[in-house]
Design an enzyme around this catalytic site. Structure first.
Site, PDB file in Angstrom:
ATOM      1  N   ILE A 151       0.363  -0.400  -1.440  1.00 57.61           N
ATOM      2  CA  ILE A 151      -0.477   0.221  -0.729  1.00 57.61           C
ATOM      3  C   ILE A 151       0.249   0.888   0.647  1.00 57.61           C
ATOM      4  CG2 ILE A 151      -2.692   0.345   0.820  1.00 57.61           C
ATOM      5  CD1 ILE A 151      -3.411  -2.684  -0.947  1.00 57.61           C
ATOM      6  N   ARG A 152       0.277   2.115   0.720  1.00 54.53           N
ATOM      7  CA  ARG A 152       1.206   2.846   1.680  1.00 54.53           C
ATOM      8  C   ARG A 152       2.358   1.937   1.968  1.00 54.53           C
ATOM      9  NH1 ARG A 152      -0.423   3.897   6.524  1.00 54.53           N
ATOM     10  NH2 ARG A 152      -1.987   2.427   6.986  1.00 54.53           N
ATOM     11  N   CYS A 207       4.640  -6.340   2.610  1.00 55.80           N
ATOM     12  CA  CYS A 207       4.211  -4.849   3.045  1.00 55.80           C
ATOM     13  C   CYS A 207       4.528  -5.118   4.511  1.00 55.80           C
ATOM     14  CB  CYS A 207       2.772  -4.586   2.664  1.00 55.80           C
ATOM     15  SG  CYS A 207       2.758  -3.061   2.415  1.00 55.80           S
ATOM     16  N   ARG A 224       9.249   2.881   6.270  1.00 53.42           N
ATOM     17  CA  ARG A 224       7.875   2.579   6.112  1.00 53.42           C
ATOM     18  C   ARG A 224       6.749   3.705   5.324  1.00 53.42           C
ATOM     19  NH1 ARG A 224       5.295   2.543  11.858  1.00 53.42           N
ATOM     20  NH2 ARG A 224       3.225   1.768  10.660  1.00 53.42           N
ATOM     21  N   HIS A 250       1.804  -6.332  -2.601  1.00 52.41           N
ATOM     22  CA  HIS A 250       1.074  -7.145  -2.395  1.00 52.41           C
ATOM     23  C   HIS A 250       0.719  -8.037  -3.504  1.00 52.41           C
ATOM     24  CE1 HIS A 250      -0.958  -5.344   1.514  1.00 52.41           C
ATOM     25  NE2 HIS A 250      -0.317  -4.454   1.007  1.00 52.41           N
ATOM     26  N   GLY A 273      -0.810  -5.215   5.973  1.00 55.36           N
ATOM     27  CA  GLY A 273      -1.627  -4.606   7.210  1.00 55.36           C
ATOM     28  C   GLY A 273      -1.208  -3.494   7.765  1.00 55.36           C
ATOM     29  N   GLU A 274      -1.163  -3.658   9.061  1.00 58.40           N
ATOM     30  CA  GLU A 274      -0.485  -2.527   9.852  1.00 58.40           C
ATOM     31  C   GLU A 274       0.417  -3.255  10.848  1.00 58.40           C
ATOM     32  OE1 GLU A 274      -1.203   0.485   8.934  1.00 58.40           O
ATOM     33  OE2 GLU A 274       0.425   1.098  10.466  1.00 58.40           O
ATOM     34  N   SER A 275       1.637  -2.941  10.357  1.00 55.93           N
ATOM     35  CA  SER A 275       2.863  -3.784  11.379  1.00 55.93           C
ATOM     36  C   SER A 275       2.648  -3.288  12.819  1.00 55.93           C
ATOM     37  CB  SER A 275       4.191  -3.488  10.853  1.00 55.93           C
ATOM     38  OG  SER A 275       4.332  -2.106  10.735  1.00 55.93           O
ATOM     39  N   GLU A 289      -0.798 -11.096  -3.470  1.00 53.30           N
ATOM     40  CA  GLU A 289      -1.868 -11.552  -3.269  1.00 53.30           C
ATOM     41  C   GLU A 289      -3.279 -10.737  -3.923  1.00 53.30           C
ATOM     42  OE1 GLU A 289      -0.498  -9.796  -1.208  1.00 53.30           O
ATOM     43  OE2 GLU A 289      -2.031  -8.747   0.106  1.00 53.30           O
TER      44      GLU A 289
END
Ligand code: GLN
Length: 195
Positions: free
Chosen positions: A134-135, A80, A107, A170, A48-50, A172
């Site tokens: 993903i990023r 991630c 990052r 990821h 997600g967004e850390s 999952e």
């Protein structure tokens, strides 16, 4: 029977839950302090967004209890953004979240054009593993006692330090269950030791 808590404040938590359900493990979501009253033998920190997750962890008073659990040996799988939350140090960034995993993490390491990509790479203990990035971050330096589990293009993308698994990708979001199977095994070992 083991129980695994999934941090569900933001990001790709539902996909981890689906994976665990399919593998016969009952997960629960961690969204507020009272959720930690559950007995659990593993913790998943999703992608997600850390920065957002780190702020919410503090605002919701989840940060200190979860950090103590990780330090006390609770198995944790950080994927991630989850890897970023665990890292002891970030490149050119003073931010430290849990800081329990002795690695340095870069990052958004692949730039905008390569924001998202798939690869297959060998992972220690598990063989060939499909990986969705993903990023994604990568691990740019490792501390003492950290095992490198996988590399892609010469960059470290999976590490283990005792009870902590940190992945840049990821697991999952792929059809493969091997990473979650491996993590579930760590949770079983933790439960057996604790009881
Ligand atoms: N770039 C994100 C971060 O810094 C991580 C991306 C992800 O979790 N897919 O938090």
């Amino acid at each position: 029977m083991i129980s695994i808590g999934i941090l569900a404040l933001q990001g790709a938590f539902a996909e981890h839950a689906q994976k665990l359900n399919r593998l016969g493990v009952d997960p629960f979501y961690i969204r507020q302090l009272s959720d930690l009253d559950n007995e659990y033998h593993g913790l998943i920190l999703p992608g997600g967004e850390s920065t957002v997750q780190g702020k919410l962890l503090k605002d919701l008073h989840l940060f200190n209890p979860l950090k103590s659990k990780i330090e006390a040996g609770l198995p944790v799988l950080g994927t991630c953004a989850g890897l970023i939350l665990l890292a002891e140090k970030l490149v050119e960034d003073e931010t430290v979240h849990f800081g329990t995993l002795p690695v340095t993490v870069q990052r958004n390491a692949y730039g905008r054009q390569l924001g998202s990509f798939e690869r297959q790479a060998h992972m220690a203990h598990l063989g060939e593993v499909p990986m969705t990035f993903i990023r994604a971050p990568y691990v740019s330096a490792i501390g003492k006692g950290v095992d490198i589990l996988a590399q892609v293009d010469g960059r470290v993308v999976a590490v283990q330090y005792q009870n902590q698994l940190g992945l840049a990708f990821h697991p999952e979001l792929t059809d493969s269950d091997v990473v979650h199977d491996y993590f579930i095994e760590l949770c079983h070992q933790y439960k057996d030791k604790a009881s």
